[in-house]
Design a protein around this motif. Structure first.
Motif, PDB file in Angstrom:
ATOM      1  N   ALA A 138       0.842  -1.202   0.000  1.00  0.00           N
ATOM      2  CA  ALA A 138       0.000   0.000   0.000  1.00  0.00           C
ATOM      3  C   ALA A 138       0.876   1.250   0.000  1.00  0.00           C
ATOM      4  O   ALA A 138       0.565   2.235  -0.682  1.00  0.00           O
ATOM      5  CB  ALA A 138      -0.936  -0.013   1.216  1.00  0.00           C
ATOM      6  N   TYR A 139       1.991   1.195   0.726  1.00  0.00           N
ATOM      7  CA  TYR A 139       2.923   2.331   0.738  1.00  0.00           C
ATOM      8  C   TYR A 139       3.634   2.486  -0.608  1.00  0.00           C
ATOM      9  O   TYR A 139       3.784   3.578  -1.133  1.00  0.00           O
ATOM     10  CB  TYR A 139       3.951   2.153   1.872  1.00  0.00           C
ATOM     11  N   PHE A 140       4.076   1.370  -1.193  1.00  0.00           N
ATOM     12  CA  PHE A 140       4.842   1.420  -2.436  1.00  0.00           C
ATOM     13  C   PHE A 140       3.975   1.617  -3.683  1.00  0.00           C
ATOM     14  O   PHE A 140       4.470   2.039  -4.727  1.00  0.00           O
ATOM     15  CB  PHE A 140       5.683   0.146  -2.621  1.00  0.00           C
ATOM     16  N   TRP A 141       2.687   1.314  -3.614  1.00  0.00           N
ATOM     17  CA  TRP A 141       1.843   1.338  -4.797  1.00  0.00           C
ATOM     18  C   TRP A 141       1.867   2.680  -5.556  1.00  0.00           C
ATOM     19  O   TRP A 141       2.012   2.680  -6.770  1.00  0.00           O
ATOM     20  CB  TRP A 141       0.407   0.922  -4.460  1.00  0.00           C
ATOM     21  N   PRO A 142       1.775   3.833  -4.894  1.00  0.00           N
ATOM     22  CA  PRO A 142       1.861   5.105  -5.647  1.00  0.00           C
ATOM     23  C   PRO A 142       3.175   5.253  -6.416  1.00  0.00           C
ATOM     24  O   PRO A 142       3.196   5.790  -7.519  1.00  0.00           O
ATOM     25  CB  PRO A 142       1.737   6.176  -4.555  1.00  0.00           C
ATOM     26  N   SER A 143       4.271   4.746  -5.857  1.00  0.00           N
ATOM     27  CA  SER A 143       5.554   4.815  -6.557  1.00  0.00           C
ATOM     28  C   SER A 143       5.570   3.886  -7.760  1.00  0.00           C
ATOM     29  O   SER A 143       6.171   4.193  -8.788  1.00  0.00           O
ATOM     30  CB  SER A 143       6.695   4.428  -5.622  1.00  0.00           C
ATOM     31  N   ILE A 144       4.912   2.732  -7.622  1.00  0.00           N
ATOM     32  CA  ILE A 144       4.853   1.791  -8.734  1.00  0.00           C
ATOM     33  C   ILE A 144       4.068   2.392  -9.893  1.00  0.00           C
ATOM     34  O   ILE A 144       4.469   2.332 -11.044  1.00  0.00           O
ATOM     35  CB  ILE A 144       4.200   0.455  -8.284  1.00  0.00           C
ATOM     36  N   VAL A 145       2.938   3.017  -9.539  1.00  0.00           N
ATOM     37  CA  VAL A 145       2.092   3.637 -10.560  1.00  0.00           C
ATOM     38  C   VAL A 145       2.828   4.785 -11.200  1.00  0.00           C
ATOM     39  O   VAL A 145       2.855   4.962 -12.394  1.00  0.00           O
ATOM     40  CB  VAL A 145       0.753   4.102  -9.944  1.00  0.00           C
TER      41      VAL A 145
END
Length: 184
Positions: free
Chosen positions: A177-184
């Motif tokens: 959940a923390y990393f998801w914005p960076s992945i997107v």
């Protein structure tokens, strides 16, 4: 020669292992040349043939979780130290083998001198290879020194490495959940 090769790889991986412990990260397993030392409700030793293909080793941390920028920075700092510990341990082990061999030259235990000389040759080659390969980064493969530098210079590497760490043993939903914005 196999014993000497195993010991050289094991010493390198023990550097990573000890550094994990010093950084407060619990190691789950240490693999060295096909032999696995797994902490699964007590230490278990296993032979894993597919890890023979690596001609190396790996230390796997137990479950990790990263849920904020501060935790990410702390973990990156810790893993940089862990990465550098392997090549340092290889150098220390290489020097130690040289000193032990020199001391054994003054004894009449010829079989031990011969064994240590073989260990010395293999260890010297493996130590040079460990240090030189640690500086290499090609096609997504990073040596220890190169990976330590890549944490600050390559955002994709940093993200991929941290996601791998948090999902290696079990999938950590909070970290994703923390990393998801960076992945997107």
């Amino acid at each position: 020669m196999f014993i000497a090769l195993f010991l050289a790889i094991f010493a390198h991986e023990m550097g990573h292992f000890i550094s994990f412990v010093k950084q407060g990260i619990k190691p789950k397993a240490l693999y060295a040349l096909g032999i696995a030392f797994v902490n699964d409700n007590g230490l278990k030793i296993r032979f894993v043939p597919k890890f023979l293909l690596m001609i190396g080793g790996i230390v796997i941390p137990d479950h990790l979780s990263i849920q904020s920028k501060d935790e990410e920075e702390t973990m990156v700092h810790k893993f940089k130290r862990v990465l550098l510990a392997g090549p340092k341990a290889s150098i220390i082990y290489g020097v130690l083998i040289i000193l032990i061999w020199i001391l054994c030259l003054f004894t009449n235990i010829y079989w031990l001198n011969g064994f240590l000389f073989t260990v010395l040759i293999v260890t010297s080659i493996m130590t040079v290879l460990a240090v030189l390969s640690s500086k290499v980064s090609r096609a997504g493969m990073y040596g220890d020194f190169a990976a330590e530098k890549a944490f600050d210079k390559d955002k994709l590497f940093r993200l991929t490495y941290l996601i791998q760490l948090t999902t290696l043993i079990e999938h950590d939903k909070e970290s994703m959940a923390y990393f998801w914005p960076s992945i997107v």
